[in-house]
Design a protein around this motif. Structure first.
Motif, PDB file in Angstrom:
ATOM      1  N   LYS A  59       0.812  -1.216   0.000  1.00 21.65           N
ATOM      2  CA  LYS A  59       0.000   0.000   0.000  1.00 21.65           C
ATOM      3  C   LYS A  59       0.845   1.265   0.000  1.00 21.65           C
ATOM      4  N   ALA A  60       2.118   1.151   0.370  1.00 20.20           N
ATOM      5  CA  ALA A  60       2.984   2.325   0.410  1.00 20.20           C
ATOM      6  C   ALA A  60       4.432   1.901   0.259  1.00 20.20           C
ATOM      7  N   VAL A  61       5.200   2.779  -0.375  1.00 21.31           N
ATOM      8  CA  VAL A  61       6.648   2.627  -0.482  1.00 21.31           C
ATOM      9  C   VAL A  61       7.256   3.907   0.087  1.00 21.31           C
ATOM     10  N   ALA A  62       8.178   3.767   1.025  1.00 18.49           N
ATOM     11  CA  ALA A  62       8.771   4.950   1.646  1.00 18.49           C
ATOM     12  C   ALA A  62      10.267   4.752   1.829  1.00 18.49           C
ATOM     13  N   LEU A  63      11.006   5.828   1.620  1.00 17.67           N
ATOM     14  CA  LEU A  63      12.428   5.885   1.920  1.00 17.67           C
ATOM     15  C   LEU A  63      12.615   6.926   3.013  1.00 17.67           C
ATOM     16  N   ALA A  64      13.271   6.555   4.094  1.00 18.34           N
ATOM     17  CA  ALA A  64      13.432   7.464   5.228  1.00 18.34           C
ATOM     18  C   ALA A  64      14.896   7.810   5.431  1.00 18.34           C
ATOM     19  N   ASN A  65      15.139   9.016   5.923  1.00 17.63           N
ATOM     20  CA  ASN A  65      16.467   9.558   6.168  1.00 17.63           C
ATOM     21  C   ASN A  65      17.285   9.578   4.877  1.00 17.63           C
ATOM     22  N   ILE A  66      16.872  10.426   3.954  1.00 20.29           N
ATOM     23  CA  ILE A  66      17.528  10.538   2.658  1.00 20.29           C
ATOM     24  C   ILE A  66      18.224  11.899   2.534  1.00 20.29           C
ATOM     25  N   ASN A  67      19.168  11.970   1.626  1.00 24.54           N
ATOM     26  CA  ASN A  67      19.886  13.228   1.377  1.00 24.54           C
ATOM     27  C   ASN A  67      19.595  13.752  -0.030  1.00 24.54           C
ATOM     28  N   PHE A  68      18.463  13.375  -0.629  1.00 17.32           N
ATOM     29  CA  PHE A  68      18.175  13.726  -2.012  1.00 17.32           C
ATOM     30  C   PHE A  68      18.051  15.238  -2.169  1.00 17.32           C
ATOM     31  N   SER A  69      18.421  15.726  -3.343  1.00 17.82           N
ATOM     32  CA  SER A  69      18.294  17.152  -3.624  1.00 17.82           C
ATOM     33  C   SER A  69      16.838  17.484  -3.946  1.00 17.82           C
ATOM     34  N   LEU A  70      16.536  18.779  -3.984  1.00 17.85           N
ATOM     35  CA  LEU A  70      15.165  19.218  -4.231  1.00 17.85           C
ATOM     36  C   LEU A  70      14.682  18.867  -5.633  1.00 17.85           C
ATOM     37  N   ALA A  71      15.616  18.560  -6.537  1.00 15.97           N
ATOM     38  CA  ALA A  71      15.250  18.229  -7.917  1.00 15.97           C
ATOM     39  C   ALA A  71      15.091  16.730  -8.140  1.00 15.97           C
ATOM     40  N   ALA A  72      15.248  15.918  -7.103  1.00 17.10           N
ATOM     41  CA  ALA A  72      15.255  14.460  -7.266  1.00 17.10           C
ATOM     42  C   ALA A  72      13.917  13.932  -7.786  1.00 17.10           C
TER      43      ALA A  72
END
Length: 281
Positions: A59-72
């Protein structure tokens, strides 16, 4: 609202891409601050495949504690076969950080006026996360997650946890009076002269929600069993407003039950209960 548990990714085989800190870090019980880190920000390196032990509804896919940029951007796909040739679900390329602000709340001078996304300042102090809610929820065994953040200033991507789960979505929403708050363990020391000194700690979210008249059988099968299985030590993922894209990341987080609540029989075949969930950082 939805409470997602258990995390199917914890028992999955996760491979693919090129990671200088291995993908096993995506699984509990590693502390959230211990991340998997890609070898570079190249698209070929920042992807991975997930193979469950059997067919699962996600029902959901989540990635936690990421360093992705605002354009990811990222893409989530599900397949019927291990070769990943028969596609069951495809999210398409979507923004990791969705709109967080309405146009009315921004000035045209604001850098995020047109898209309403977050700014670096607005993300400060948050455990950053990416959340995707497929509709309808796929029933699949094999998955692929791809992340396109080739301009990331760090030159690599960090991910602290992968969460993929079914879970409990009550037949009725929580009652009015439920709340989402912030707490902190920042310490304040006051000198004799009245000056204050602070040992600043991050704030974390705490949700307190309850139900007055759940069907008794649902309360036993879902709410009671969920607390029994998760206890106060295992991770759950709370999504308070799944239909509210603007506030999805504000009102959703990886957490744990801070305490376990009893079921109370209010009237014939109806039960009340409550959850208190603390954010994990």
């Amino acid at each position: 609202m939805m409470i997602l548990y258990p995390n199917r990714a914890d028992k999955a085989v996760i491979t693919g891409g090129e990671w200088q800190i291995p993908l096993d870090r995506l699984k509990a019980p590693s502390p959230l601050k211990r991340v998997a880190r890609s070898a570079s920000a190249a698209l070929a390196d920042t992807q991975f495949d997930i193979a469950f032990d059997r067919l699962q509804t996600v029902k959901a896919v989540a990635l936690a504690n990421i360093n992705f940029s605002l354009a990811a951007m990222w893409r989530i796909r599900a397949f019927d076969d291990p070769e990943m040739t028969v596609e069951r679900h495809n999210s398409g390329w979507i923004r990791v950080y969705p709109r967080l602000y309405s146009t009315k709340s921004l000035s045209w001078r604001d850098p995020n006026f047109w898209l309403g996304g977050p700014t670096s300042e607005s993300l400060e102090g948050l455990t950053q996360q990416a959340i995707y809610l497929p509709d309808p929820a796929p029933f699949a065994r094999y998955w692929k997650i791809e992340i396109d953040d080739q301009g990331n200033p760090d030159g690599y991507l960090d991910i602290g946890r992968l969460f993929m789960a079914g879970g409990y979505q009550p037949s009725m929403n929580y009652v009015y009076g439920g709340g989402l708050g912030l707490e902190t363990k920042t310490r304040v020391d006051e000198a004799l002269g009245g000056n204050e000194f602070f040992d600043r700690r991050k704030t974390y979210r705490v949700a307190r929600i309850g139900w007055d008249y759940l069907p008794e059988q649902e309360a036993l099968e879902k709410a009671f069993d969920l607390q029994r299985q998760a206890g106060i030590d295992r991770e759950v993922f709370l999504i308070m407003k799944p239909g509210d894209e603007v506030n999805l990341t504000r009102t959703s987080f990886l957490g744990r039950f801070r305490q376990l609540s009893p079921l109370e029989q209010i009237v014939y075949r109806r039960a009340s209960t409550a959850f208190e969930i603390k954010e994990i950082q």
